[in-house]
Enzyme design. Sequence first.
Site, PDB file in Angstrom:
ATOM      1  N   GLU A   1      27.231 -15.618   3.282  1.00 13.83           N
ATOM      2  CA  GLU A   1      25.825 -14.937   3.634  1.00 13.83           C
ATOM      3  C   GLU A   1      25.787 -14.664   5.266  1.00 13.83           C
ATOM      4  O   GLU A   1      25.313 -15.845   5.601  1.00 13.83           O
ATOM      5  CB  GLU A   1      24.537 -15.517   2.967  1.00 13.83           C
ATOM      6  CG  GLU A   1      24.802 -15.740   1.434  1.00 13.83           C
ATOM      7  CD  GLU A   1      23.412 -15.989   0.761  1.00 13.83           C
ATOM      8  OE1 GLU A   1      22.832 -15.149   0.133  1.00 13.83           O
ATOM      9  OE2 GLU A   1      22.717 -16.827   1.313  1.00 13.83           O
TER      10      GLU A   1
ATOM     11  N   HIS B   1      22.311 -23.454   1.933  1.00 11.70           N
ATOM     12  CA  HIS B   1      21.792 -21.932   2.377  1.00 11.70           C
ATOM     13  C   HIS B   1      21.531 -21.924   3.621  1.00 11.70           C
ATOM     14  O   HIS B   1      20.975 -22.886   4.072  1.00 11.70           O
ATOM     15  CB  HIS B   1      20.590 -21.591   1.553  1.00 11.70           C
ATOM     16  CG  HIS B   1      20.081 -20.342   1.528  1.00 11.70           C
ATOM     17  ND1 HIS B   1      19.373 -20.108   2.542  1.00 11.70           N
ATOM     18  CD2 HIS B   1      20.413 -19.171   0.920  1.00 11.70           C
ATOM     19  CE1 HIS B   1      19.058 -18.311   2.441  1.00 11.70           C
ATOM     20  NE2 HIS B   1      19.778 -18.137   1.401  1.00 11.70           N
TER      21      HIS B   1
ATOM     22  N   GLU C   1      18.890 -20.916   5.253  1.00 10.74           N
ATOM     23  CA  GLU C   1      17.665 -21.243   5.790  1.00 10.74           C
ATOM     24  C   GLU C   1      17.281 -22.892   5.637  1.00 10.74           C
ATOM     25  O   GLU C   1      17.011 -23.410   6.361  1.00 10.74           O
ATOM     26  CB  GLU C   1      16.561 -20.601   4.619  1.00 10.74           C
ATOM     27  CG  GLU C   1      16.362 -19.157   4.746  1.00 10.74           C
ATOM     28  CD  GLU C   1      15.996 -18.373   3.494  1.00 10.74           C
ATOM     29  OE1 GLU C   1      15.796 -18.850   2.575  1.00 10.74           O
ATOM     30  OE2 GLU C   1      16.561 -17.133   3.665  1.00 10.74           O
TER      31      GLU C   1
ATOM     32  N   ASN D   1      18.112 -15.891  -6.225  1.00 12.02           N
ATOM     33  CA  ASN D   1      17.661 -17.026  -5.307  1.00 12.02           C
ATOM     34  C   ASN D   1      16.257 -16.390  -4.973  1.00 12.02           C
ATOM     35  O   ASN D   1      16.166 -15.765  -4.006  1.00 12.02           O
ATOM     36  CB  ASN D   1      18.331 -17.183  -4.012  1.00 12.02           C
ATOM     37  CG  ASN D   1      17.949 -18.163  -3.231  1.00 12.02           C
ATOM     38  OD1 ASN D   1      16.949 -18.774  -3.581  1.00 12.02           O
ATOM     39  ND2 ASN D   1      18.405 -18.128  -1.736  1.00 12.02           N
TER      40      ASN D   1
ATOM     41  N   LYS E   1      13.905 -18.161  -3.703  1.00 17.32           N
ATOM     42  CA  LYS E   1      13.378 -19.025  -2.472  1.00 17.32           C
ATOM     43  C   LYS E   1      11.940 -19.436  -2.788  1.00 17.32           C
ATOM     44  O   LYS E   1      11.819 -19.952  -4.127  1.00 17.32           O
ATOM     45  CB  LYS E   1      13.375 -17.931  -1.413  1.00 17.32           C
ATOM     46  CG  LYS E   1      14.690 -17.356  -0.835  1.00 17.32           C
ATOM     47  CD  LYS E   1      14.769 -16.556   0.259  1.00 17.32           C
ATOM     48  CE  LYS E   1      16.071 -16.008   0.448  1.00 17.32           C
ATOM     49  NZ  LYS E   1      16.536 -15.260   1.407  1.00 17.32           N
TER      50      LYS E   1
ATOM     51  N   SER F   1      20.671  -9.012   1.677  1.00 13.35           N
ATOM     52  CA  SER F   1      20.010  -7.862   1.329  1.00 13.35           C
ATOM     53  C   SER F   1      20.806  -6.812   0.283  1.00 13.35           C
ATOM     54  O   SER F   1      21.165  -5.775   0.276  1.00 13.35           O
ATOM     55  CB  SER F   1      20.029  -6.797   2.608  1.00 13.35           C
ATOM     56  OG  SER F   1      19.090  -7.533   3.602  1.00 13.35           O
TER      57      SER F   1
ATOM     58  N   GLY G   1      17.536 -10.815   4.185  1.00  8.62           N
ATOM     59  CA  GLY G   1      16.179 -10.609   4.233  1.00  8.62           C
ATOM     60  C   GLY G   1      15.787  -9.805   5.209  1.00  8.62           C
ATOM     61  O   GLY G   1      14.610  -9.169   5.691  1.00  8.62           O
TER      62      GLY G   1
END
Length: 257
Positions: A173, A101, A103, A11, A13, A219, A179
């Site tokens: 996730e 996701h 985010e 991904n 991003k 991660s 991240g």
Amino acid sequence: MTTRAPIMAGNWKMHKDHLEATQLVQKVAYHLNEGDYEGQDVVVCPPFVSLRNIQVLLDAERLPIQLGAQDCHQESSGAFTGEISAPMLARLDVDWVIVGHSERRQVFGEHDALVAAKAVAVQAAGMAPIVAVGETLEQRQADQAAAVVDAQLRGSLDGVSVEDPTRLVVAYEPIWAIGTGETASAEDAQDMCAHVRTVLADLFGQDVADAIRVQYGGSVKPGNVRELMGQPDIDGALVGGASLNADDFALIVTHRR
Ligand code: PGA
């Protein structure tokens, strides 16, 4: 128990312009042998503006890398300035679309019902959704992680078809691991992925749940992928940061070598 083919997805991003994107895919492909693709799905999810370039490259070079998108709109067309529909993605040979996701949920305020509508739109366009769920650090510390993921799954999978369970992926996730360089321990990741499968079994029956792939994301790196992938309920990885480096992503894909 069903054998599930791993699905290793990058991904990207909002990283890499279309020229860098082409280079990255070429480099990843250079590191991978034919055998590395066997028995598993290898997917890259670049920003929308690079999908066409990568589609052309994959087609011209006959590369077995599959194309994914990071989001889509739930309607197939209409007055939605700035949005991209599922049928548009399908026309670019996109096969997978990440929906929900964290985010999107946290930064753009997407909720379970919207995520479910997007997943349904992805399926209606002939593609396969990767439905992402995961708890925050506060929720984990308050011992609510399992309940949060449970509710997210039920809400985000509402109306989603499991006619072909290999065409639905759930990505677990934990938000605190995304991240941050902080990975869930293989044991914690396994526990939650097993919990995901229990919820899937409740929703769709055990046989279907056994055939749906559950990815871990947060991660994932060359150094921890093997241990994570060694867990019985972890069937793949959704990789952010490490997928931007061709060497690292190739090492993640070839974790079985
Ligand atoms: P990360 O991102 O690998 O950089 O933690 C994972 C993701 O958000 O999908």
